[in-house]
Scaffold this motif. Structure first.
Motif, mmCIF file in Angstrom:
data_model
loop_
_atom_site.group_PDB
_atom_site.id
_atom_site.type_symbol
_atom_site.label_atom_id
_atom_site.label_comp_id
_atom_site.label_asym_id
_atom_site.label_seq_id
_atom_site.Cartn_x
_atom_site.Cartn_y
_atom_site.Cartn_z
ATOM 1 N N TRP A 1 -8.136 4.313 0.662
ATOM 2 C CA TRP A 1 -6.869 3.496 1.366
ATOM 3 C C TRP A 1 -7.317 1.665 2.555
ATOM 4 O O TRP A 1 -6.925 1.313 1.776
ATOM 5 C CB TRP A 1 -5.588 4.836 2.601
ATOM 6 C CG TRP A 1 -5.125 5.269 1.817
ATOM 7 C CD1 TRP A 1 -4.591 5.273 0.289
ATOM 8 C CD2 TRP A 1 -4.431 6.260 2.453
ATOM 9 N NE1 TRP A 1 -4.006 6.158 0.076
ATOM 10 C CE2 TRP A 1 -3.229 6.629 1.330
ATOM 11 C CE3 TRP A 1 -4.366 6.803 3.884
ATOM 12 C CZ2 TRP A 1 -3.430 8.029 1.816
ATOM 13 C CZ3 TRP A 1 -3.222 7.395 3.914
ATOM 14 C CH2 TRP A 1 -2.559 8.351 2.931
ATOM 15 N N LEU B 1 1.070 -0.761 -0.205
ATOM 16 C CA LEU B 1 -0.072 -0.111 -0.152
ATOM 17 C C LEU B 1 0.857 1.122 -0.404
ATOM 18 O O LEU B 1 0.295 2.428 -1.130
ATOM 19 C CB LEU B 1 -1.102 0.047 1.011
ATOM 20 C CG LEU B 1 -1.850 1.579 1.077
ATOM 21 C CD1 LEU B 1 -3.264 1.117 0.249
ATOM 22 C CD2 LEU B 1 -2.439 1.285 2.882
ATOM 23 N N PHE C 1 -5.949 -1.390 0.727
ATOM 24 C CA PHE C 1 -5.392 -2.208 2.017
ATOM 25 C C PHE C 1 -5.717 -3.504 2.266
ATOM 26 O O PHE C 1 -5.065 -4.697 2.529
ATOM 27 C CB PHE C 1 -5.106 -1.154 2.968
ATOM 28 C CG PHE C 1 -4.806 -2.192 4.479
ATOM 29 C CD1 PHE C 1 -3.098 -2.815 4.189
ATOM 30 C CD2 PHE C 1 -5.176 -3.039 5.468
ATOM 31 C CE1 PHE C 1 -2.526 -3.213 5.371
ATOM 32 C CE2 PHE C 1 -4.959 -3.144 6.356
ATOM 33 C CZ PHE C 1 -4.165 -3.624 6.226
#
Length: 181
Positions: free
Chosen positions: A57, A45, A61
């Protein structure tokens, strides 16, 4: 990458590390492997998606983490076929340090024993779920991702997420009936 963006990424990774570790540990049943998988997901990431907006994110992730877990499970399947005479991870768990298995001080022994048994039953019920149902449960309920973000992380449609989650909850209710008062 700006200093503010680096700090945001660090804060995000710190906020998800424990839950991600728990998810990986349930899937692998191996503390060290779980740590490696989470660390790999965090590194990927950071390297590839740090420039993306922070609201993207979580889905990115967890997609990376679930892919890492799936890859690990595939490798284990192949390894178990090739090296079938070696002890499994479950057999190795019994050889853990007994000091690590001692319950921490807190509630009375009866309550502690009940909680340990409840968590053991929950972890086993989660392990027994099909992979996609477990993923939907963990991402939606443990991580609190939206249906859309969960769908992005799992690589499926919103409707599939809802279906997998519904089935997971139904199975968990049935498996854990009577475990919690």
């Amino acid at each position: 990458m700006s200093t503010a963006n680096v700090q945001q990424l660090d804060a995000f990774l710190a906020s998800v590390e424990r839950r991600a570790f728990r998810m990986a540990q349930i899937a692998t049943r191996d503390r060290d492997e779980a740590l490696d998988l989470v660390q790999d997901a965090m590194l990927q990431l950071s390297r590839k998606y740090a420039g993306r907006p922070p609201e993207e994110w979580p889905a990115l992730f967890y997609r990376i983490l679930e892919n890492r877990i799936r890859d690990w499970q595939r490798r284990q399947t192949v390894k178990n076929r090739l090296f079938f005479w070696r002890p499994s991870v479950q057999d190795e768990e019994q050889d853990e340090d007994p000091v690590e298995q001692v319950a921490e001080p807190g509630p009375g022994p009866q309550e502690t024993l009940q909680r340990v048994e409840q968590m053991r039953r929950l972890e086993q019920a989660l392990r027994d779920l099909p992979t996609r149902q477990r993923e939907a449960f963990e991402l939606r309920l443990w991580e609190g991702l939206s249906v859309e973000d969960t769908a992005r992380a799992m690589g499926c449609s919103d409707g599939s997420v809802k279906t997998h989650l519904h089935r997971a909850l139904a199975a968990l209710r049935q498996d854990l009936e009577g475990v919690w008062p």
